[in-house]
Scaffold this motif. Structure first.
Motif, PDB file in Angstrom:
ATOM      1  N   ASP A 157       0.634  -1.301  -0.119  1.00 47.27           N
ATOM      2  CA  ASP A 157       0.130   0.000  -0.190  1.00 47.27           C
ATOM      3  C   ASP A 157       0.743   1.331   0.094  1.00 47.27           C
ATOM      4  O   ASP A 157       0.643   2.295   0.668  1.00 47.27           O
ATOM      5  CB  ASP A 157      -0.999   0.008   1.130  1.00 47.27           C
ATOM      6  CG  ASP A 157      -2.031  -1.048   1.088  1.00 47.27           C
ATOM      7  OD1 ASP A 157      -2.326  -1.436  -0.297  1.00 47.27           O
ATOM      8  OD2 ASP A 157      -2.501  -1.586   2.007  1.00 47.27           O
ATOM      9  N   GLY A 158       1.834   1.352  -0.941  1.00 51.90           N
ATOM     10  CA  GLY A 158       2.642   2.431  -1.002  1.00 51.90           C
ATOM     11  C   GLY A 158       3.599   2.524  -0.104  1.00 51.90           C
ATOM     12  O   GLY A 158       4.479   3.970   0.144  1.00 51.90           O
ATOM     13  N   ASP A 159       4.342   1.705   0.846  1.00 52.63           N
ATOM     14  CA  ASP A 159       5.422   1.866   1.752  1.00 52.63           C
ATOM     15  C   ASP A 159       6.722   1.552   1.216  1.00 52.63           C
ATOM     16  O   ASP A 159       7.119   0.588   0.566  1.00 52.63           O
ATOM     17  CB  ASP A 159       5.065   0.550   2.788  1.00 52.63           C
ATOM     18  CG  ASP A 159       5.876   0.720   3.987  1.00 52.63           C
ATOM     19  OD1 ASP A 159       6.928   1.809   3.969  1.00 52.63           O
ATOM     20  OD2 ASP A 159       5.954  -0.246   4.814  1.00 52.63           O
ATOM     21  N   LEU A 160       7.238   2.788   1.069  1.00 55.20           N
ATOM     22  CA  LEU A 160       8.750   2.585   0.284  1.00 55.20           C
ATOM     23  C   LEU A 160       9.832   1.978   1.342  1.00 55.20           C
ATOM     24  O   LEU A 160      10.750   1.649   0.781  1.00 55.20           O
ATOM     25  CB  LEU A 160       9.278   4.036   0.047  1.00 55.20           C
ATOM     26  CG  LEU A 160       8.334   5.017  -0.930  1.00 55.20           C
ATOM     27  CD1 LEU A 160       8.872   6.343  -0.913  1.00 55.20           C
ATOM     28  CD2 LEU A 160       8.074   4.195  -2.300  1.00 55.20           C
ATOM     29  N   TRP A 161       9.450   1.820   2.384  1.00 52.72           N
ATOM     30  CA  TRP A 161      10.364   1.020   3.493  1.00 52.72           C
ATOM     31  C   TRP A 161       9.982  -0.591   3.384  1.00 52.72           C
ATOM     32  O   TRP A 161      10.743  -1.044   4.340  1.00 52.72           O
ATOM     33  CB  TRP A 161      10.447   1.755   4.603  1.00 52.72           C
ATOM     34  CG  TRP A 161      11.154   3.070   4.529  1.00 52.72           C
ATOM     35  CD1 TRP A 161      10.822   4.260   4.349  1.00 52.72           C
ATOM     36  CD2 TRP A 161      12.521   3.039   4.405  1.00 52.72           C
ATOM     37  NE1 TRP A 161      11.613   5.273   4.030  1.00 52.72           N
ATOM     38  CE2 TRP A 161      12.933   4.731   4.189  1.00 52.72           C
ATOM     39  CE3 TRP A 161      13.663   2.203   4.213  1.00 52.72           C
ATOM     40  CZ2 TRP A 161      13.885   5.327   3.947  1.00 52.72           C
ATOM     41  CZ3 TRP A 161      14.793   2.946   4.023  1.00 52.72           C
ATOM     42  CH2 TRP A 161      15.019   4.156   3.906  1.00 52.72           C
ATOM     43  N   LEU A 162       8.830  -0.902   2.710  1.00 52.23           N
ATOM     44  CA  LEU A 162       8.618  -2.375   2.636  1.00 52.23           C
ATOM     45  C   LEU A 162       9.926  -3.233   2.156  1.00 52.23           C
ATOM     46  O   LEU A 162      10.370  -2.783   1.408  1.00 52.23           O
ATOM     47  CB  LEU A 162       7.249  -2.418   1.894  1.00 52.23           C
ATOM     48  CG  LEU A 162       6.863  -4.058   1.844  1.00 52.23           C
ATOM     49  CD1 LEU A 162       6.261  -4.414   3.099  1.00 52.23           C
ATOM     50  CD2 LEU A 162       6.040  -4.427   0.421  1.00 52.23           C
ATOM     51  N   ILE A 163      10.234  -4.293   2.953  1.00 54.86           N
ATOM     52  CA  ILE A 163      11.336  -4.913   2.371  1.00 54.86           C
ATOM     53  C   ILE A 163      10.653  -6.151   1.542  1.00 54.86           C
ATOM     54  O   ILE A 163       9.822  -6.805   1.844  1.00 54.86           O
ATOM     55  CB  ILE A 163      11.938  -5.757   3.686  1.00 54.86           C
ATOM     56  CG1 ILE A 163      12.598  -4.843   4.898  1.00 54.86           C
ATOM     57  CG2 ILE A 163      12.885  -6.785   3.209  1.00 54.86           C
ATOM     58  CD1 ILE A 163      13.751  -4.002   4.265  1.00 54.86           C
ATOM     59  N   THR A 164      11.212  -6.156   0.323  1.00 57.42           N
ATOM     60  CA  THR A 164      10.742  -7.059  -0.468  1.00 57.42           C
ATOM     61  C   THR A 164      11.261  -8.405  -0.515  1.00 57.42           C
ATOM     62  O   THR A 164      12.080  -8.476   0.178  1.00 57.42           O
ATOM     63  CB  THR A 164      10.870  -6.530  -1.893  1.00 57.42           C
ATOM     64  OG1 THR A 164      12.460  -6.465  -2.422  1.00 57.42           O
ATOM     65  CG2 THR A 164      10.524  -5.068  -2.320  1.00 57.42           C
ATOM     66  N   GLU A 165      10.787  -9.323  -1.311  1.00 56.85           N
ATOM     67  CA  GLU A 165      11.316 -10.669  -1.232  1.00 56.85           C
ATOM     68  C   GLU A 165      12.933 -10.940  -1.620  1.00 56.85           C
ATOM     69  O   GLU A 165      13.412 -11.734  -1.072  1.00 56.85           O
ATOM     70  CB  GLU A 165      10.618 -11.595  -2.354  1.00 56.85           C
ATOM     71  CG  GLU A 165       9.063 -11.680  -2.061  1.00 56.85           C
ATOM     72  CD  GLU A 165       8.379 -12.402  -2.975  1.00 56.85           C
ATOM     73  OE1 GLU A 165       8.981 -12.903  -3.978  1.00 56.85           O
ATOM     74  OE2 GLU A 165       7.278 -12.753  -3.097  1.00 56.85           O
ATOM     75  N   THR A 166      13.295  -9.839  -2.273  1.00 56.92           N
ATOM     76  CA  THR A 166      14.845  -9.863  -2.462  1.00 56.92           C
ATOM     77  C   THR A 166      15.690  -9.381  -1.413  1.00 56.92           C
ATOM     78  O   THR A 166      16.907  -9.411  -1.426  1.00 56.92           O
ATOM     79  CB  THR A 166      15.168  -8.944  -3.775  1.00 56.92           C
ATOM     80  OG1 THR A 166      14.668  -7.537  -3.783  1.00 56.92           O
ATOM     81  CG2 THR A 166      14.531  -9.615  -5.134  1.00 56.92           C
ATOM     82  N   GLY A 167      14.939  -8.594  -0.176  1.00 51.17           N
ATOM     83  CA  GLY A 167      15.622  -8.382   0.714  1.00 51.17           C
ATOM     84  C   GLY A 167      16.071  -6.659   0.603  1.00 51.17           C
ATOM     85  O   GLY A 167      16.572  -6.469   1.569  1.00 51.17           O
ATOM     86  N   ILE A 168      15.641  -6.069  -0.353  1.00 56.20           N
ATOM     87  CA  ILE A 168      15.741  -4.631  -0.322  1.00 56.20           C
ATOM     88  C   ILE A 168      14.320  -3.920  -0.075  1.00 56.20           C
ATOM     89  O   ILE A 168      13.429  -4.385  -0.401  1.00 56.20           O
ATOM     90  CB  ILE A 168      16.636  -4.147  -1.323  1.00 56.20           C
ATOM     91  CG1 ILE A 168      16.054  -4.542  -2.501  1.00 56.20           C
ATOM     92  CG2 ILE A 168      17.829  -4.711  -1.360  1.00 56.20           C
ATOM     93  CD1 ILE A 168      16.821  -3.924  -3.807  1.00 56.20           C
ATOM     94  N   THR A 169      14.489  -2.640   0.002  1.00 56.94           N
ATOM     95  CA  THR A 169      13.132  -1.954   0.267  1.00 56.94           C
ATOM     96  C   THR A 169      12.727  -1.603  -1.047  1.00 56.94           C
ATOM     97  O   THR A 169      13.293  -1.420  -2.252  1.00 56.94           O
ATOM     98  CB  THR A 169      13.441  -0.620   1.043  1.00 56.94           C
ATOM     99  OG1 THR A 169      14.269   0.017   0.099  1.00 56.94           O
ATOM    100  CG2 THR A 169      14.020  -0.998   2.339  1.00 56.94           C
ATOM    101  N   VAL A 170      11.711  -1.336  -1.161  1.00 59.67           N
ATOM    102  CA  VAL A 170      10.657  -0.789  -2.257  1.00 59.67           C
ATOM    103  C   VAL A 170      11.373   0.531  -2.989  1.00 59.67           C
ATOM    104  O   VAL A 170      11.749   0.584  -4.138  1.00 59.67           O
ATOM    105  CB  VAL A 170       9.102  -0.505  -2.132  1.00 59.67           C
ATOM    106  CG1 VAL A 170       8.634   0.305  -3.493  1.00 59.67           C
ATOM    107  CG2 VAL A 170       8.460  -1.940  -1.772  1.00 59.67           C
ATOM    108  N   GLY A 171      11.816   1.262  -1.957  1.00 60.46           N
ATOM    109  CA  GLY A 171      12.544   2.573  -2.195  1.00 60.46           C
ATOM    110  C   GLY A 171      13.801   2.389  -2.982  1.00 60.46           C
ATOM    111  O   GLY A 171      14.152   2.968  -4.022  1.00 60.46           O
ATOM    112  N   GLN A 172      14.339   1.334  -2.496  1.00 58.82           N
ATOM    113  CA  GLN A 172      15.819   0.891  -3.057  1.00 58.82           C
ATOM    114  C   GLN A 172      15.635   0.421  -4.384  1.00 58.82           C
ATOM    115  O   GLN A 172      16.538   0.810  -5.240  1.00 58.82           O
ATOM    116  CB  GLN A 172      16.617   0.049  -2.080  1.00 58.82           C
ATOM    117  CG  GLN A 172      17.878  -0.177  -2.728  1.00 58.82           C
ATOM    118  CD  GLN A 172      18.655   0.846  -2.625  1.00 58.82           C
ATOM    119  OE1 GLN A 172      18.946   1.872  -1.880  1.00 58.82           O
ATOM    120  NE2 GLN A 172      19.396   1.196  -3.742  1.00 58.82           N
ATOM    121  N   HIS A 173      14.710  -0.549  -4.600  1.00 58.33           N
ATOM    122  CA  HIS A 173      14.494  -0.678  -6.026  1.00 58.33           C
ATOM    123  C   HIS A 173      14.317   0.050  -7.067  1.00 58.33           C
ATOM    124  O   HIS A 173      14.921   0.552  -8.107  1.00 58.33           O
ATOM    125  CB  HIS A 173      13.305  -1.555  -5.926  1.00 58.33           C
ATOM    126  CG  HIS A 173      13.285  -2.988  -5.682  1.00 58.33           C
ATOM    127  ND1 HIS A 173      14.026  -4.038  -6.430  1.00 58.33           N
ATOM    128  CD2 HIS A 173      12.955  -3.772  -4.831  1.00 58.33           C
ATOM    129  CE1 HIS A 173      14.025  -5.144  -5.775  1.00 58.33           C
ATOM    130  NE2 HIS A 173      13.373  -5.100  -4.918  1.00 58.33           N
TER     131      HIS A 173
END
Length: 138
Positions: A69-85
C-alpha cells in the motif's frame, strides 16, 4: 488517387489493431515532467472503452500489492526496500539524487493518456547517489 490512399490508410489501421490492453506504472512527478520508475506487465482487457475502470482497479491492486500500500520502506522478497528498487532503477538511468518526491501510480488504456489510479507512496522518496535514504527536513 485520394481514394486509393484512403483505402490503404484504412487497411493499415485495421491490420495494425491488436487486442485491447492496459498498462500500469509508477512515476515520480516533477514540476514539468514525469519519470517512470516501474512498469507492470501489460494486462489484456475486453474493451478499450468499457474496461477503463477495470484497468484502473487492476493497476491499483498491482501497485498496492507490490509496495504494501505504498510503503517505500517495505522489505521485498529480494531483501531490499521498495524505495531501494526505485533508487537503483533511477541510478541505472543516470538519476542519482531525488529529494522528497512522492511516487504515484498511473494506468493507460489502449495507448491513451496516462491516468492517476489514486495510489500514492506513504513516504516521500529520497535517493542519495542511488541509495534509498530517509528524507531529512531542513
Amino acid at each position: 488517387m485520394k481514394v486509393v490512399l484512403l483505402l490503404l490508410a484504412f487497411v493499415a489501421a485495421v491490420s495494425g489493431q491488436t487486442e485491447p490492453w492496459c498498462r500500469c506504472a509508477a512515476f515520480v512527478t516533477y514540476e514539468h515532467s514525469e519519470v517512470m520508475v516501474y512498469e507492470a506487465p501489460e494486462v489484456i482487457i475486453d474493451s478499450c472503452t468499457d474496461d477503463v475502470k477495470q484497468c484502473k482497479n487492476l493497476c491499483a491492486k498491482e501497485l498496492n500489492g507490490l509496495s504494501g500500500d505504498g510503503d517505500l520502506w517495505l522489505i521485498t522478497e529480494t531483501g531490499i526496500t521498495v524505495g531501494q528498487h526505485i533508487c537503483s532503477y533511477l541510478a541505472d538511468h543516470f538519476i542519482f539524487w531525488i529529494t522528497r518526491h512522492k511516487v504515484y501510480g498511473y494506468y493507460e488504456v489502449c495507448g491513451g493518456a496516462w491516468q492517476y489510479t489514486g495510489v500514492e507512496s506513504q513516504q516521500a522518496l529520497c535517493c542519495d547517489g542511488g541509495k534509498h535514504e530517509h528524507c531529512v527536513n531542513y
